[in-house]
Design an enzyme around this catalytic site. Structure first.
Site, mmCIF file in Angstrom:
data_model
loop_
_atom_site.group_PDB
_atom_site.id
_atom_site.type_symbol
_atom_site.label_atom_id
_atom_site.label_comp_id
_atom_site.label_asym_id
_atom_site.label_seq_id
_atom_site.Cartn_x
_atom_site.Cartn_y
_atom_site.Cartn_z
ATOM 1 N N LYS A 11 56.790 13.895 -21.182
ATOM 2 C CA LYS A 11 57.076 12.759 -20.295
ATOM 3 C C LYS A 11 57.865 11.676 -21.052
ATOM 4 C CE LYS A 11 52.691 13.603 -17.835
ATOM 5 N NZ LYS A 11 51.403 12.967 -17.439
ATOM 6 N N TYR A 51 54.585 15.918 -8.286
ATOM 7 C CA TYR A 51 53.177 15.493 -8.227
ATOM 8 C C TYR A 51 52.625 15.468 -6.802
ATOM 9 C CZ TYR A 51 52.750 14.180 -13.186
ATOM 10 O OH TYR A 51 52.642 14.191 -14.558
ATOM 11 N N PHE A 59 46.951 6.047 -7.956
ATOM 12 C CA PHE A 59 47.921 5.898 -9.046
ATOM 13 C C PHE A 59 49.228 6.659 -8.777
ATOM 14 C CE2 PHE A 59 44.857 9.251 -10.135
ATOM 15 C CZ PHE A 59 45.705 10.350 -10.324
ATOM 16 N N ARG A 87 47.099 24.467 -21.548
ATOM 17 C CA ARG A 87 46.249 23.329 -21.168
ATOM 18 C C ARG A 87 45.284 22.983 -22.299
ATOM 19 N NH1 ARG A 87 47.001 20.230 -16.482
ATOM 20 N NH2 ARG A 87 44.747 19.925 -16.482
ATOM 21 N N THR A 93 42.961 15.415 -19.537
ATOM 22 C CA THR A 93 43.896 14.482 -18.902
ATOM 23 C C THR A 93 43.806 13.074 -19.500
ATOM 24 O OG1 THR A 93 43.743 15.735 -16.842
ATOM 25 C CG2 THR A 93 44.549 13.471 -16.682
ATOM 26 N N ARG A 104 47.158 15.554 -26.676
ATOM 27 C CA ARG A 104 46.772 14.220 -26.184
ATOM 28 C C ARG A 104 45.724 13.574 -27.081
ATOM 29 N NH1 ARG A 104 46.391 16.213 -19.907
ATOM 30 N NH2 ARG A 104 48.513 15.667 -19.235
ATOM 31 N N ASN A 114 50.005 9.695 -21.132
ATOM 32 C CA ASN A 114 49.402 10.818 -21.867
ATOM 33 C C ASN A 114 50.420 11.875 -22.310
ATOM 34 O OD1 ASN A 114 49.846 12.129 -19.471
ATOM 35 N ND2 ASN A 114 47.695 12.501 -18.994
ATOM 36 N N HIS A 117 52.912 17.045 -19.685
ATOM 37 C CA HIS A 117 52.426 17.722 -18.486
ATOM 38 C C HIS A 117 52.360 19.225 -18.756
ATOM 39 C CE1 HIS A 117 52.018 19.118 -14.356
ATOM 40 N NE2 HIS A 117 52.898 20.051 -14.690
ATOM 41 N N GLU A 128 56.111 25.015 -10.123
ATOM 42 C CA GLU A 128 56.739 23.990 -10.970
ATOM 43 C C GLU A 128 57.967 24.547 -11.703
ATOM 44 O OE1 GLU A 128 52.578 21.477 -11.533
ATOM 45 O OE2 GLU A 128 53.409 22.513 -13.269
HETATM 46 P P1 DAT Z 1 46.938 16.602 -15.797
HETATM 47 O O1 DAT Z 1 48.236 15.941 -16.194
HETATM 48 O O2 DAT Z 1 45.996 16.736 -16.953
HETATM 49 O O3 DAT Z 1 47.153 17.898 -15.053
HETATM 50 P P2 DAT Z 1 46.332 15.436 -13.201
HETATM 51 O O4 DAT Z 1 47.136 16.534 -12.608
HETATM 52 O O5 DAT Z 1 44.961 15.189 -12.645
HETATM 53 O O6 DAT Z 1 46.185 15.607 -14.785
HETATM 54 O O7 DAT Z 1 47.120 14.069 -13.077
HETATM 55 C C1 DAT Z 1 48.503 14.037 -13.317
HETATM 56 C C2 DAT Z 1 48.837 12.805 -14.130
HETATM 57 O O8 DAT Z 1 48.474 11.634 -13.390
HETATM 58 C C3 DAT Z 1 48.067 12.682 -15.446
HETATM 59 O O9 DAT Z 1 48.644 13.426 -16.489
HETATM 60 C C4 DAT Z 1 48.145 11.205 -15.694
HETATM 61 C C5 DAT Z 1 48.073 10.604 -14.287
HETATM 62 N N1 DAT Z 1 46.702 10.217 -13.964
HETATM 63 C C6 DAT Z 1 45.662 11.041 -13.724
HETATM 64 N N2 DAT Z 1 44.549 10.349 -13.465
HETATM 65 C C7 DAT Z 1 44.899 9.041 -13.549
HETATM 66 C C8 DAT Z 1 44.209 7.814 -13.384
HETATM 67 N N3 DAT Z 1 42.919 7.784 -13.084
HETATM 68 N N4 DAT Z 1 44.903 6.664 -13.550
HETATM 69 C C9 DAT Z 1 46.215 6.687 -13.859
HETATM 70 N N5 DAT Z 1 46.937 7.804 -14.013
HETATM 71 C C10 DAT Z 1 46.284 8.962 -13.867
HETATM 72 MG MG MG Z 2 47.933 18.309 -13.206
#
Ligand code: DAT
Ligand code: MG
Length: 151
Positions: A11, A51, A59, A87, A93, A104, A114, A117, A128
């Site tokens: 990212k 997303y 968020f 992963r 996450t 991370r 973080n 992705h 994706e």
């Molecule tokens: P991951 O990236 O581990 O697959 P995810 O798909 O649940 O996690 O979420 C996508 C992204 O969204 C994640 O990398 C960072 C952001 N994110 C997730 N939870 C969040 C939160 N509670 N507040 C802010 N950003 C968040």
């Molecule tokens: Mg995800």
């Protein structure tokens, strides 16, 4: 070796912080094979597509603004078990909960920055990869290390 592939993206925060080589090297040293890579600034509309599963989350808007705020390094990695193990290399996450030793866990501090992705399942990996890359951008090749890695 099985032809499993996953989508991995560094990212904008990871790119700006100079972590491209560090992140690529963790996948490379593990033994996964890089089959596509490019640097792009995604539009906000593109980020929303990427997303889309999270569009109801509070968020979502900030997340899509962030992903489209600068260059992203988009990659496809191939190897046996690469979706699940990718992963694992990435870590939880929320970097406050990621184990040390994960990307991370070692390199990030807060959930909305973080740095990386990774696809979370075979279906999302397929979707994706198709969203970010055209078929011709994926390169199939034999790595000479494979016979030593997979036996
Ligand atoms: P991951 O990236 O581990 O697959 P995810 O798909 O649940 O996690 O979420 C996508 C992204 O969204 C994640 O990398 C960072 C952001 N994110 C997730 N939870 C969040 C939160 N509670 N507040 C802010 N950003 C968040
Ligand atoms: Mg995800």
């Amino acid at each position: 070796a099985e032809l499993e592939r996953t989508f991995i993206a560094i990212k904008p925060d990871g790119v700006q912080r100079g972590l491209i080589a560090e992140i690529v090297s963790r996948f490379e040293r593990k033994g996964f094979k890089l089959v596509a890579i490019k640097i792009v600034v995604p539009s906000k509309e593109f980020a929303q597509k990427h997303y889309h599963d999270l569009k109801e989350r509070p968020f979502f808007n900030g997340l899509c603004d962030f992903l489209s705020s600068g260059p992203v390094v988009a990659m496809v990695w191939e190897g046996e078990g690469v979706i699940k193990y990718g992963r694992k290399l990435i870590g939880a996450t929320d970097p406050q909960k990621s184990e040390p030793g994960t990307i991370r866990g070692d390199l990030a501090v807060v959930v909305d920055r973080n740095i990386i992705h990774g696809s979370d399942a075979p279906k999302t990996a397929k979707d994706e990869i198709a969203l970010w890359f055209s078929h011709g951008e994926l390169v199939s090749y034999t790595s000479n290390a494979e016979k030593w890695m997979y036996g």
